[in-house]
Scaffold this active site. Structure first.
Site, PDB file in Angstrom:
ATOM      1  N   PHE A  19       0.892  -1.237   0.091  1.00 13.44           N
ATOM      2  CA  PHE A  19      -0.083  -0.143  -0.141  1.00 13.44           C
ATOM      3  C   PHE A  19       0.859   1.166   0.092  1.00 13.44           C
ATOM      4  O   PHE A  19       0.738   1.966  -1.011  1.00 13.44           O
ATOM      5  CB  PHE A  19      -1.002  -0.103   1.245  1.00 13.44           C
ATOM      6  CG  PHE A  19      -1.560   1.358   1.635  1.00 13.44           C
ATOM      7  CD1 PHE A  19      -2.101   1.941   0.604  1.00 13.44           C
ATOM      8  CD2 PHE A  19      -1.631   1.674   2.977  1.00 13.44           C
ATOM      9  CE1 PHE A  19      -2.791   3.366   0.837  1.00 13.44           C
ATOM     10  CE2 PHE A  19      -2.041   3.064   3.403  1.00 13.44           C
ATOM     11  CZ  PHE A  19      -2.767   3.682   2.405  1.00 13.44           C
ATOM     12  N   LEU A  43       5.793 -10.121  -2.895  1.00 17.54           N
ATOM     13  CA  LEU A  43       4.376 -10.583  -3.005  1.00 17.54           C
ATOM     14  C   LEU A  43       3.674 -11.537  -2.107  1.00 17.54           C
ATOM     15  O   LEU A  43       3.248 -12.357  -2.596  1.00 17.54           O
ATOM     16  CB  LEU A  43       4.519 -10.933  -4.620  1.00 17.54           C
ATOM     17  CG  LEU A  43       4.840  -9.966  -5.855  1.00 17.54           C
ATOM     18  CD1 LEU A  43       4.827 -10.506  -7.050  1.00 17.54           C
ATOM     19  CD2 LEU A  43       4.094  -8.591  -5.468  1.00 17.54           C
ATOM     20  N   THR A 129       7.052   3.385  11.736  1.00 15.40           N
ATOM     21  CA  THR A 129       5.727   3.584  12.333  1.00 15.40           C
ATOM     22  C   THR A 129       5.902   4.294  13.574  1.00 15.40           C
ATOM     23  O   THR A 129       6.797   4.441  14.432  1.00 15.40           O
ATOM     24  CB  THR A 129       5.211   2.415  12.436  1.00 15.40           C
ATOM     25  OG1 THR A 129       3.824   2.594  13.059  1.00 15.40           O
ATOM     26  CG2 THR A 129       5.891   1.191  13.331  1.00 15.40           C
ATOM     27  N   ASP A 130       4.985   5.183  14.044  1.00 12.85           N
ATOM     28  CA  ASP A 130       4.828   5.836  15.352  1.00 12.85           C
ATOM     29  C   ASP A 130       4.442   5.041  16.255  1.00 12.85           C
ATOM     30  O   ASP A 130       4.365   5.117  17.659  1.00 12.85           O
ATOM     31  CB  ASP A 130       3.667   6.986  15.364  1.00 12.85           C
ATOM     32  CG  ASP A 130       2.159   6.388  14.723  1.00 12.85           C
ATOM     33  OD1 ASP A 130       2.117   5.295  14.708  1.00 12.85           O
ATOM     34  OD2 ASP A 130       1.377   7.276  15.040  1.00 12.85           O
ATOM     35  N   GLU A 131       3.982   3.490  15.908  1.00  9.16           N
ATOM     36  CA  GLU A 131       3.607   2.441  16.997  1.00  9.16           C
ATOM     37  C   GLU A 131       4.893   2.231  18.043  1.00  9.16           C
ATOM     38  O   GLU A 131       4.762   1.348  18.855  1.00  9.16           O
ATOM     39  CB  GLU A 131       3.095   1.265  16.413  1.00  9.16           C
ATOM     40  CG  GLU A 131       1.544   1.503  15.729  1.00  9.16           C
ATOM     41  CD  GLU A 131       0.872   0.340  15.276  1.00  9.16           C
ATOM     42  OE1 GLU A 131       0.894  -0.582  16.016  1.00  9.16           O
ATOM     43  OE2 GLU A 131       0.450   0.759  14.110  1.00  9.16           O
ATOM     44  N   TYR A 156       4.083  -6.656  16.537  1.00  5.65           N
ATOM     45  CA  TYR A 156       4.586  -5.895  15.180  1.00  5.65           C
ATOM     46  C   TYR A 156       5.375  -4.697  15.588  1.00  5.65           C
ATOM     47  O   TYR A 156       6.523  -4.377  15.065  1.00  5.65           O
ATOM     48  CB  TYR A 156       3.192  -5.370  14.577  1.00  5.65           C
ATOM     49  CG  TYR A 156       3.439  -4.332  13.636  1.00  5.65           C
ATOM     50  CD1 TYR A 156       4.232  -4.218  12.576  1.00  5.65           C
ATOM     51  CD2 TYR A 156       2.599  -3.120  13.995  1.00  5.65           C
ATOM     52  CE1 TYR A 156       4.537  -3.065  11.671  1.00  5.65           C
ATOM     53  CE2 TYR A 156       2.944  -1.823  13.367  1.00  5.65           C
ATOM     54  CZ  TYR A 156       3.607  -2.017  12.021  1.00  5.65           C
ATOM     55  OH  TYR A 156       3.956  -0.879  11.197  1.00  5.65           O
ATOM     56  N   SER A 158       6.903  -4.120  18.253  1.00  8.04           N
ATOM     57  CA  SER A 158       8.306  -4.230  18.865  1.00  8.04           C
ATOM     58  C   SER A 158       9.390  -4.781  17.786  1.00  8.04           C
ATOM     59  O   SER A 158      10.597  -4.482  17.961  1.00  8.04           O
ATOM     60  CB  SER A 158       8.362  -5.322  19.950  1.00  8.04           C
ATOM     61  OG  SER A 158       7.754  -6.739  19.344  1.00  8.04           O
ATOM     62  N   LYS A 160       9.262  -3.462  14.646  1.00  9.44           N
ATOM     63  CA  LYS A 160       9.595  -2.392  14.035  1.00  9.44           C
ATOM     64  C   LYS A 160      10.564  -1.389  14.961  1.00  9.44           C
ATOM     65  O   LYS A 160      11.664  -0.868  14.321  1.00  9.44           O
ATOM     66  CB  LYS A 160       8.428  -1.530  13.696  1.00  9.44           C
ATOM     67  CG  LYS A 160       7.654  -2.038  12.471  1.00  9.44           C
ATOM     68  CD  LYS A 160       8.349  -2.006  11.212  1.00  9.44           C
ATOM     69  CE  LYS A 160       8.571  -0.775  10.570  1.00  9.44           C
ATOM     70  NZ  LYS A 160       9.100  -0.678   9.264  1.00  9.44           N
ATOM     71  N   PHE A 196      -8.307  -0.836   8.527  1.00 12.92           N
ATOM     72  CA  PHE A 196      -9.868   0.005   9.397  1.00 12.92           C
ATOM     73  C   PHE A 196     -10.610   0.655   8.026  1.00 12.92           C
ATOM     74  O   PHE A 196     -11.770   0.158   7.953  1.00 12.92           O
ATOM     75  CB  PHE A 196      -9.240   0.517  10.384  1.00 12.92           C
ATOM     76  CG  PHE A 196     -10.495   1.286  11.009  1.00 12.92           C
ATOM     77  CD1 PHE A 196     -11.298   0.786  11.668  1.00 12.92           C
ATOM     78  CD2 PHE A 196     -10.596   2.811  10.876  1.00 12.92           C
ATOM     79  CE1 PHE A 196     -12.395   1.065  12.396  1.00 12.92           C
ATOM     80  CE2 PHE A 196     -11.588   3.274  11.343  1.00 12.92           C
ATOM     81  CZ  PHE A 196     -12.642   2.535  12.191  1.00 12.92           C
ATOM     82  N   ARG A 220      -6.258   7.751  16.242  1.00 11.69           N
ATOM     83  CA  ARG A 220      -5.145   7.457  15.431  1.00 11.69           C
ATOM     84  C   ARG A 220      -4.938   8.825  14.645  1.00 11.69           C
ATOM     85  O   ARG A 220      -5.978   9.614  14.631  1.00 11.69           O
ATOM     86  CB  ARG A 220      -5.389   6.468  14.288  1.00 11.69           C
ATOM     87  CG  ARG A 220      -5.744   5.279  14.956  1.00 11.69           C
ATOM     88  CD  ARG A 220      -4.519   4.526  15.373  1.00 11.69           C
ATOM     89  NE  ARG A 220      -4.642   3.301  16.263  1.00 11.69           N
ATOM     90  CZ  ARG A 220      -4.950   3.152  17.623  1.00 11.69           C
ATOM     91  NH1 ARG A 220      -4.843   4.200  18.402  1.00 11.69           N
ATOM     92  NH2 ARG A 220      -4.798   2.036  18.186  1.00 11.69           N
ATOM     93  N   ASN A 255     -11.666   6.251  16.412  1.00 11.39           N
ATOM     94  CA  ASN A 255     -11.953   5.477  15.376  1.00 11.39           C
ATOM     95  C   ASN A 255     -13.633   5.694  15.246  1.00 11.39           C
ATOM     96  O   ASN A 255     -14.078   5.441  14.029  1.00 11.39           O
ATOM     97  CB  ASN A 255     -11.708   3.884  15.824  1.00 11.39           C
ATOM     98  CG  ASN A 255     -10.406   3.678  15.790  1.00 11.39           C
ATOM     99  OD1 ASN A 255      -9.537   4.062  14.958  1.00 11.39           O
ATOM    100  ND2 ASN A 255     -10.056   2.562  16.092  1.00 11.39           N
TER     101      ASN A 255
END
Length: 340
Positions: A19, A43, A129-131, A156, A158, A160, A196, A220, A255
């Protein structure tokens, strides 16, 4: 533009069929006519060659392969002047169900790319990512900055965070010419229907009531993917080596507000959705302070009207049903098995 501007001619974009990566490829092709892009993509389910279909073949080449494949990188990297690393396993729910692919791609894959960048002295930009910063309380006025300590909460995030730390170490220890960006939640065309906003849009198109996790108050910080792309290009070409830049467009929304905006755009009642149980470790709020990026590099977002950007995104999904339809059934079956 400073005299220190880096002007790449041949770049590798990992995950360029995903994406955010594919939107970056489109941005480079449309805005920087002198640049050739080699897309390296495994892919997986999230990478779709249709995302870059129709782009000029003399400007964009697709190489199907794994970023962990060191022999492939030895073939591919020489002759390029930059790697822009988007490839990642990125879905939180999937990381909770099976963390192993996240460790392999996000940690081992980043290591392999950094070693290639070191070996062939190639500029490296790391998309994160900001996560990695964990989350903020809903009533906390603070926003993430480049100085915020790392507190990842999912498998995820952790992985990153681990990859970000590898980049910093390879810059400091080995002199790899690297920059990092941490971005908030993206929306726009070509986003997989598991995420989402596209999930809600495609459910409504299919006549299915949308579902909302928990109390719907999780916040978010939304940014249009085109703005993310322009920011990454700005950092790649003008960012200071060794620095991290946060990318955000002041788009904080919870959300339930986003879902109601989508329902409203379809002419539906704003309460026409179902509640589902929250997912484990669901972060409460993300918010980005992008002052450093704006002040140092002069970047500004172009898509600041969320309702307008959302309407364009809905229109894209309406017009491109053939693109998302093949993935929809399998995605919903997986969610159903998880009770979501």
């Amino acid at each position: 533009m400073s005299e220190d501007t880096f002007e790449p001619k041949n770049i590798i974009v990992t995950g360029g069929c995903g994406f955010i990566g594919s939107n970056f490829v489109h941005h480079v092709v449309n805005s920087h006519p002198g640049v050739h892009v080699t897309v390296l993509d495994k892919l997986t389910y999230a990478g779709n060659p249709e995302n870059i279909a129709g782009l000029p073949e003399d400007r964009v080449e697709l190489v199907v392969g794994d970023i962990c494949d060191r022999a492939l990188l030895d073939e591919l990297v020489p002759g390029h002047d930059a790697i822009v690393h988007y490839a990642a396993e990125s879905h939180n729910d999937n990381s909770i169900a099976d963390p192993e692919p996240f460790l392999r791609t996000n940690v081992e894959g980043t290591y392999a790319l950094l070693e290639a960048a070191r070996k062939y002295d190639v500029r490296y930009h790391h998309v994160s990512t900001d996560e990695v910063y964990g989350d903020l309380a809903l009533d906390d006025p603070a926003r993430f900055t480049e100085e915020t300590p790392y507190r990842p909460s999912s498998p995820y995030s952790s992985t990153k965070a681990s990859s970000d730390l590898l980049v910093r170490a390879w810059h400091r220890t080995f002199g790899v010419r690297a920059t990092i960006s941490n971005c908030s939640n993206n929306y726009g065309p070509y986003q997989h229907v598991e995420k989402f906003i596209p999930r809600q849009i495609t459910n409504i198109i299919d006549g299915v009531r949308p579902k909302l996790y928990g109390d719907g108050l999780n916040v978010r910080d939304w940014i249009h993917t085109e703005d993310h792309s322009s920011a990454v290009w700005t950092i790649l070409t003008r960012g200071r080596i060794g620095e991290t830049y946060l990318i955000g467009a002041d788009g904080e929304k919870n959300n339930i507000t986003v879902l109601r905006e989508i329902l409203k755009a379809f002419g539906r009642d704003e309460d026409d959705f179902d509640w589902v149980r929250d997912r484990p470790g669901h972060d409460r709020r993300y918010a980005i302070d992008s002052t450093k990026l704006r002040r140092e590099l002069g970047w500004e977002p172009a898509h600041t009207d969320f309702a307008e950007g959302l309407a364009e995104t809905i229109a894209w999904y309406r017009e491109n049903e053939a693109w998302w339809r093949p993935a929809k059934e399998a995605t919903e079956a997986k969610y159903a098995a998880q009770g979501q």
